[in-house]
Design a protein around this motif. Structure first.
Motif, short mmCIF file in Angstrom:
data_model
loop_
_atom_site.label_atom_id
_atom_site.label_comp_id
_atom_site.label_asym_id
_atom_site.label_seq_id
_atom_site.Cartn_x
_atom_site.Cartn_y
_atom_site.Cartn_z
N GLY A 217 -19.25 13.99 -15.21
CA GLY A 217 -20.03 14.50 -14.10
C GLY A 217 -19.26 15.27 -13.06
O GLY A 217 -19.74 15.45 -11.93
N ARG A 218 -18.08 15.79 -13.41
CA ARG A 218 -17.29 16.60 -12.48
C ARG A 218 -18.11 17.83 -12.08
O ARG A 218 -18.72 18.50 -12.91
N ALA A 219 -18.15 18.14 -10.80
CA ALA A 219 -19.05 19.17 -10.27
C ALA A 219 -18.36 20.52 -10.13
O ALA A 219 -17.15 20.61 -9.89
N SER A 220 -19.15 21.59 -10.26
CA SER A 220 -18.66 22.94 -10.07
C SER A 220 -19.71 23.76 -9.32
O SER A 220 -20.89 23.72 -9.66
N ALA A 221 -19.25 24.45 -8.28
CA ALA A 221 -20.11 25.37 -7.55
C ALA A 221 -20.13 26.70 -8.31
O ALA A 221 -19.08 27.28 -8.57
N GLU A 222 -21.32 27.14 -8.66
CA GLU A 222 -21.45 28.36 -9.48
C GLU A 222 -22.02 29.50 -8.64
O GLU A 222 -22.99 29.31 -7.90
N PHE A 223 -21.41 30.68 -8.79
CA PHE A 223 -21.75 31.83 -7.96
C PHE A 223 -22.20 33.01 -8.82
O PHE A 223 -21.88 33.09 -10.01
N PHE A 224 -22.90 33.94 -8.18
CA PHE A 224 -23.17 35.24 -8.78
C PHE A 224 -22.30 36.26 -8.08
O PHE A 224 -22.25 36.32 -6.84
N VAL A 225 -21.58 37.07 -8.86
CA VAL A 225 -20.75 38.14 -8.32
C VAL A 225 -21.04 39.42 -9.10
O VAL A 225 -21.03 39.43 -10.33
N GLN A 226 -21.31 40.51 -8.38
CA GLN A 226 -21.56 41.81 -8.99
C GLN A 226 -20.28 42.63 -8.96
O GLN A 226 -19.61 42.72 -7.93
N CYS A 227 -19.94 43.24 -10.09
CA CYS A 227 -18.78 44.12 -10.17
C CYS A 227 -19.25 45.57 -10.23
O CYS A 227 -20.25 45.88 -10.90
#
Length: 290
Positions: A217-227
């Motif tokens: 259950g290790r957590a990760s913050a997920e993002f959207f990035v536009q290149c």
């Protein structure tokens, strides 16, 4: 839902910019002490170093909990409650053979299955090119986690960045600086792993938080990035090598219009849990109709 991943939190549609996120950092949000666990952590770390001497310990932020504000309320929309932990503690708890027992004990003692786990907060990016491709990386055989599998660019926000030359302590890390490191770290990981110039990347939008159930259950913050670069331009930068080129063995591009149904493809079975979390969150928070 894929059993390797669970979604802990979904941000409002479109995602949240840095200004809409705040952090409360406190020792109250550190891993709970349990007799005998620290000795086990030390033994596991020493064993891992014998087979993987390139591993190194470093402080990490620990995710305790996260709360979204009511819709239309003023001020930041998301509160992250963070403590401090380390990579060493992560390998000795989340990755230990006793992880399942630790989760059961956490529920029994604290009503929280993560109470005795290090749970370092990771970051990952659903990175989109100018010509509408999602960027994925094939992990090399040298990395400690998920060697050979396919992942999104990512890593960890680093407490040490905020206090160079000092041991990170809760009282010397203001929440606003922690938020800045959380958002800037995902951009830095893209620059280091894909070798892209920072100026080609948009400001990240936080999509939500996913839990990797293959590491308790290790957590990760997920993002959207536009290149701003096309897929071929991104490929060219990647092939010229970057600071963390050794962490991956190849780059993969997936048409964004296929991302909504990626679970139905062979590629899904090759994805790391972190990549699955990023894609599931993208589809629900930022995704476009199939």
């Amino acid at each position: 839902m894929d059993p390797e991943v669970s979604l802990m939190l979904l941000c409002p549609p479109g995602g949240l910019p840095r200004e809409q996120v705040e952090v409360e950092l406190s020792p109250a949000y550190d891993r709970r002490f349990l007799p005998g666990v620290d000795k086990t952590i030390t033994a596991i770390w020493e064993t891992r170093l014998q087979s993987q001497p390139w591993l190194f310990d470093a402080p990490k932020f620990r995710l305790h909990s996260a709360t979204l504000a009511p819709i239309d309320s003023p001020g930041p929309q998301l509160l992250l409650r963070l403590g401090l932990t380390s990579y060493r503690d992560f390998l000795g708890t989340n990755w230990a053979s006793s992880a399942s027992w630790l989760r059961q004990q956490g529920v029994a003692d604290w009503g929280d299955k993560q109470a005795y786990l290090a749970d370092p907060l990771g970051v990952g990016a659903a990175l989109a090119t100018a010509d509408e491709f999602l960027v994925l990386l094939r992990r090399s055989g040298q990395v400690a986690e998920a060697p050979g599998r396919v992942d999104v660019p990512g890593g960890h926000p680093e407490p040490q960045v905020l206090c160079p030359g000092e041991a990170p302590q809760h009282k010397i890390l203001p929440g606003e600086l922690v938020v800045r490191e959380l958002f800037s770290s995902v951009l830095q990981e893209i620059c280091d792993e894909v070798n892209l110039p920072l100026l080609t990347l948009s400001q990240p939008l936080l999509l939500g938080i996913a839990r990797n159930e293959t590491s308790a259950g290790r957590a990760s913050a997920e993002f959207f990035v536009q290149c701003s670069l096309t897929s071929e331009e991104v490929r060219s930068y990647y092939l010229s090598g970057g600071p963390e080129a050794h962490e991956s063995a190849g780059i993969i591009f997936v048409e964004m219009q296929r991302v909504q149904r990626l679970q139905e493809t062979e590629l899904w079975t090759e994805l790391c849990s972190s990549a699955k979390g990023a894609i599931l969150l993208y589809n629900q928070v930022h995704g476009r109709p199939a």
